[in-house]
Write an enzyme that holds these catalytic residues in place. Structure first.
Site: not given
Ligand SMILES: Cc1cc2nc3c(=O)[nH]c(=O)nc-3n(C[C@H](O)[C@H](O)[C@H](O)COP(=O)(O)OP(=O)(O)OC[C@H]3O[C@@H](n4cnc5c(N)ncnc54)[C@H](O)[C@@H]3O)c2cc1C
Length: 486
Positions: A50, A173, A311, A336
């Site tokens: 974005h 975790v 999300r 996030i």
């Molecule tokens: C439908 C949808 C559309 C979206 N579209 C966009 C877009 O077009 N553009 C944009 O900028 N953003 C978009 N987003 C947001 C974006 O996808 C997320 O903000 C981003 O992927 C988050 O990444 P993350 O690494 O923080 O979380 P995640 O990708 O969820 O990673 C978290 C990780 O933590 C691990 N985990 C969880 N709990 C534990 C635990 N207790 N112990 C060990 N590991 C654990 C999980 O297995 C996972 O691998 C969208 C989200 C969704 C759902």
């Protein structure tokens, strides 16, 4: 096990933070409950970088989105990750929507987004002739881009790994607590001690925050469902087409993907279980009914698969990034939701600096480059293909016919620094199984190559997480069990 820094979560946020921290003299370990990188929201989103016109000025979402988007082109180029600045249009279907466009334009300008302008109906329909002719205007966003989210996460993980970061999978975790000056992080089987812990755990963000801090907060899990339409040399839209955002999010979009498909979605529905990524008839019907307002010619006949992502919506409605108040050595990037993909490089920039200052780390003198990623066979010219086969005859064996993925590419994906270990891991790294037949033809062949490369039996190969084995045993085993009456 001791490590200076423990990152929890190997999504786009955790891998970006790991790559940034791998530039410092410290031991870094990334822990994930899943079997691979990018198994949370990072594997199931719209893939849009974005521009930053939507987030409220002054919020962390606005700041990280705009800075993250600035970093994207060079990051993807450095890591050979598919990225395309295709631009976007936010369309207005009513006078009220036109007022929203003005608000978005103003917000974008305040956030520092360049090139925004409102275009009238005639120009709009010249730009994108397949749009609903009832559209009255649109906000043009030329800096909006598309990316392959999980390929970026894989590439950042590989980069972090060759620079010393250790990745540990299948470890969830379950507790985090103090251990003198350090933190102790426990999974069911292991205990980790670290000087700094970084919570990037996506859907579990609030749960793990509440283990670290007494200042508790909550999170809503909001699922979004999608259609993925087949690749075509002539897609109906060259830009990402958004409808006007609502309090539920950016709404249903239609967008080209970097691999030539068309993505349609997502809806927004609050769910109790953050791991519930099923698609439903009602959710998909909602997506379709909204998407036809953008593209009246839309038909689901070219759909090749559906999927959903969840999300992590924080009750504060903004990202939570930085040191955890009152808990020295604990850092977090949680809540996030969108635009989290766009923001990840910028969040990593800040978090890594904060951790480095806290631990008084110095920068490494030498950064190791990850092994180069060959151009995908499917995008090579005939001449390039001939040369590739001459270099490695396994390029002459096509394993996935839909996406023209070769055996050489599949073996290379397994041998990457953080290589594929499952059929889905191969799919996301190489696109084998991403095409029209969705792995119907190539999955058994991919599984055989995995078994051979990993030195395990075919029955041990899984599709993805947990016990998702493709085979339950051999026919011989089955017949023997029958003979013995088992
Ligand atoms: C439908 C949808 C559309 C979206 N579209 C966009 C877009 O077009 N553009 C944009 O900028 N953003 C978009 N987003 C947001 C974006 O996808 C997320 O903000 C981003 O992927 C988050 O990444 P993350 O690494 O923080 O979380 P995640 O990708 O969820 O990673 C978290 C990780 O933590 C691990 N985990 C969880 N709990 C534990 C635990 N207790 N112990 C060990 N590991 C654990 C999980 O297995 C996972 O691998 C969208 C989200 C969704 C759902």
């Amino acid at each position: 096990m001791y490590t200076d820094i423990l990152i929890i979560g190997a999504g786009i946020t955790g891998t970006a933070v790991a790559r940034a921290l791998s530039r410092y003299d410290a031991s870094v370990c990334v822990l994930d409950r899943a079997c691979d990188i990018a198994e949370g929201a990072t594997k199931a989103n719209s893939g849009i970088v974005h521009a930053g016109y939507d987030a409220k000025p002054g919020t962390l979402k606005a700041r990280y989105n705009v800075r993250g988007a600035e970093l994207y082109a060079s990051l993807c180029e450095a890591l050979s990750v598919p990225y395309l600045q295709c631009g976007a249009l936010v369309i207005a279907l009513s006078q009220t929507d036109t007022d929203t466009l003005r608000l978005l334009e103003e917000r974008g300008k305040q956030n520092g987004v360049s090139g925004l302008r409102i275009v009238g109906r005639d120009e709009l329909l010249r730009m994108e002739p397949n749009l609903n002719p009832e559209a009255v205007a649109a906000l043009e966003v030329p800096t909006s881009a598309i990316v392959s989210p999980y390929e970026l996460a894989f590439a950042m993980a590989d980069d972090a790994a060759v620079n010393g970061t250790r990745f540990i999978f299948n470890e969830e975790v379950v507790s985090i607590g103090r251990c003198g000056q350090n933190w102790q992080v426990r999974t069911a089987d292991q205990s980790f001690e670290c000087r700094a812990v970084v919570n990037c755990s996506g859907a579990s963000g609030a749960k793990l925050h509440n283990m670290i801090s007494d200042r508790h907060f909550g999170m809503v899990h909001r699922r979004g469902q999608y259609y993925l339409l087949d690749r075509s040399p002539s897609q109906p839209f060259s830009r990402t087409i958004f409808q006007c955002p609502t309090k539920w999010g950016k709404g249903v979009l239609i967008s080209p993907t970097v691999h030539g498909n068309l993505i349609v979605g997502p809806n927004a529905e609050d769910i109790a279980d953050p791991l519930d990524t099923e698609t439903t008839a009602s959710g998909l019907a909602e997506v379709l009914s909204k998407a036809v307002l953008t593209w009246p010619g839309l038909s689901a006949r070219t759909n090749i698969t559906n999927f959903s992502g969840v999300r992590a919506h924080p009750e504060t409605d903004d990202f939570i990034v930085g040191p955890v108040a009152g808990c020295p050595g604990a850092f977090e990037a949680i809540g996030i939701e969108s635009p989290g993909l766009s923001s990840a490089p910028a969040i990593a920039e800040d978090i890594s600096r904060q951790v480095a200052v806290f631990l008084d780390l110095s920068r490494k003198e030498r950064v190791v480059l990850p092994p180069g990623r060959e151009k995908p066979f499917c995008s090579m010219s005939d001449e390039e293909r001939k040369a590739a086969v001459a270099r490695n005859p396994l390029h002459g064996r096509i394993i996935c016919r839909c996406e023209s993925v070769t055996e050489a590419e599949i073996r290379a994906a397994i041998r990457r620094p953080v290589g594929a270990r499952t059929v889905d891991g191969i799919k996301r790294r190489t696109r084998a199984g991403m095409g029209r037949c969705q792995g119907g033809f190539c999955s058994p062949r991919v599984a055989s190559i995995l078994a051979e490369e990993l030195g395990c039996s075919l029955a041990e190969v899984t599709k993805g997480n947990g016990n998702s084995r493709l085979l339950s045993g051999t026919v011989g085993d089955f017949l023997k069990a029958g003979d013995s009456g088992d």
